[in-house]
Scaffold this motif. Structure first.
Motif, short mmCIF file in Angstrom:
data_model
loop_
_atom_site.label_atom_id
_atom_site.label_comp_id
_atom_site.label_asym_id
_atom_site.label_seq_id
_atom_site.Cartn_x
_atom_site.Cartn_y
_atom_site.Cartn_z
N PRO A 1 0.82 -1.22 0.00
CA PRO A 1 0.00 0.00 0.00
C PRO A 1 0.85 1.27 0.00
CG PRO A 1 -0.90 -1.59 1.55
CD PRO A 1 0.43 -2.13 1.10
N CYS A 2 2.00 1.23 0.67
CA CYS A 2 2.91 2.39 0.67
C CYS A 2 3.50 2.61 -0.71
CB CYS A 2 4.01 2.18 1.70
SG CYS A 2 3.43 2.02 3.40
N ILE A 3 3.95 1.52 -1.35
CA ILE A 3 4.52 1.63 -2.70
C ILE A 3 3.46 2.14 -3.67
CG2 ILE A 3 5.48 0.31 -4.62
CD1 ILE A 3 6.75 -1.56 -2.56
N ARG A 4 2.24 1.65 -3.52
CA ARG A 4 1.16 2.11 -4.40
C ARG A 4 0.90 3.60 -4.20
NH1 ARG A 4 -2.31 -1.22 -2.77
NH2 ARG A 4 -1.92 -2.85 -4.34
N ALA A 5 1.00 4.07 -2.95
CA ALA A 5 0.79 5.49 -2.68
C ALA A 5 1.89 6.35 -3.29
CB ALA A 5 0.71 5.72 -1.17
N VAL A 6 3.12 5.83 -3.34
CA VAL A 6 4.20 6.55 -4.03
C VAL A 6 3.88 6.63 -5.52
CG1 VAL A 6 6.66 6.54 -4.62
CG2 VAL A 6 5.93 5.82 -2.34
N PHE A 7 3.39 5.54 -6.06
CA PHE A 7 3.06 5.44 -7.49
C PHE A 7 1.97 6.42 -7.88
CE2 PHE A 7 0.71 2.69 -10.77
CZ PHE A 7 1.45 3.21 -11.83
N THR A 8 0.96 6.55 -7.07
CA THR A 8 -0.20 7.38 -7.42
C THR A 8 -0.11 8.80 -6.86
OG1 THR A 8 -1.44 6.62 -5.47
CG2 THR A 8 -1.70 5.36 -7.51
N GLY A 9 0.71 9.00 -5.84
CA GLY A 9 0.75 10.29 -5.16
C GLY A 9 1.51 11.37 -5.92
N GLN A 10 1.22 12.61 -5.55
CA GLN A 10 1.88 13.77 -6.12
C GLN A 10 2.31 14.70 -4.99
OE1 GLN A 10 2.28 13.94 -9.51
NE2 GLN A 10 1.09 12.05 -9.80
N GLY A 11 3.43 15.39 -5.19
CA GLY A 11 3.85 16.39 -4.22
C GLY A 11 4.05 15.86 -2.82
N GLU A 12 3.45 16.54 -1.84
CA GLU A 12 3.60 16.16 -0.43
C GLU A 12 3.05 14.76 -0.16
OE1 GLU A 12 1.96 19.08 2.12
OE2 GLU A 12 3.34 20.69 1.49
N GLN A 13 1.99 14.42 -0.85
CA GLN A 13 1.38 13.09 -0.68
C GLN A 13 2.37 12.01 -1.09
OE1 GLN A 13 -1.81 12.08 -3.40
NE2 GLN A 13 -2.86 10.87 -1.84
#
Length: 237
Positions: free
Chosen positions: A114-126
């Motif tokens: 889930p953390c790796i997926r959040a890096v993949f989809t996230g932008q900027g601070e997220q």
């Protein structure tokens, strides 16, 4: 790879860029099982995918003698049990060791991915927050690997050879490496996690693994293009 009448009926429905599909491809390659690879475009999803995995409608799906098996690590275990006379043996024989292998595979899927997926989809601070959360999980695996190397003298999570946990994590390595380049981030610091770094190199260069690893340049391009699409989506309320 060897071919027999039974193996002609093995088909893998997936995509070349998917780390989940890569897990299955690695297991098949290590076992020397011939497989027909059917590329799934996902947009729109094919009738074969919808029929084979009507619940989640996701790849990978392994079709063996007309019967579909879904979810990457369930498929890996199915491969090991179905071709149980072929080395390497991906799951430990001892029930306790099998339970530990399942525990670490679940940790990778439930905590790390889930953390790796959040890096993949996230932008900027997220994205940066997701990077920090991802980095925080890898030392746990470094310590687990340290136990195998220092106390048991084993080169992999699975012992002397690649096993269930190695495939669970190793199937993500190409994606993680490409994601680091696409986001200009460091998810696995070789200085802070030397054992994990050495394990990565050993795993990626292993026979049966290196042959099925995706093209790193194309994978970076895929991630960059997908992140652009994510960035254009309206923000969730």
């Amino acid at each position: 790879m060897e071919t027999c009448a039974e193996e002609v009926q093995v088909k893998l429905l997936g995509g070349r860029s998917s780390p989940f599909v890569l897990r299955v491809r690695i297991a098949l390659a290590l076992k020397g099982i011939h497989c027909e690879h059917i590329e799934e475009t996902m947009n729109p999803k094919s009738e074969l995918l919808l029929k084979s995995n009507p619940v989640h409608k996701k790849i990978p799906v392994l079709v063996h003698n007309g019967k579909p098996i879904c979810e990457s690590m369930i498929i890996v275990q199915y491969i090991d049990e179905t071709w149980d006379t072929r080395a390497p043996f991906l799951m430990p024989k001892d029930p306790y060791d099998r339970a530990i292998a399942r525990f670490w595979a679940a940790f990778i899927d439930d905590k790390l991915l889930p953390c790796i997926r959040a890096v993949f989809t996230g932008q900027g601070e997220q994205c940066q927050k997701a990077v920090e959360e991802t980095v925080a999980n890898f030392p746990i695996l470094e310590e687990a690997l340290r136990t195998n190397l220092c106390f048991l003298g084993e080169a992999y999570f699975g012992g002397d050879g690649i096993g269930f946990v190695d495939i669970a994590l190793g199937g993500k390595l190409a994606f993680v490496n490409a994601l680091e380049k696409a986001t200009d981030s460091v998810l696995i610091d070789a200085e802070k996690m030397p054992l994990l770094s050495v394990w990565m190199d050993r795993f990626c260069e292993a026979d049966g693994v290196k042959e099925v690893m995706p093209d790193p340049v194309k994978l970076v391009e895929f991630i960059c293009a997908t992140r652009v699409k994510f960035a254009s989506l309206p923000a969730a309320n």
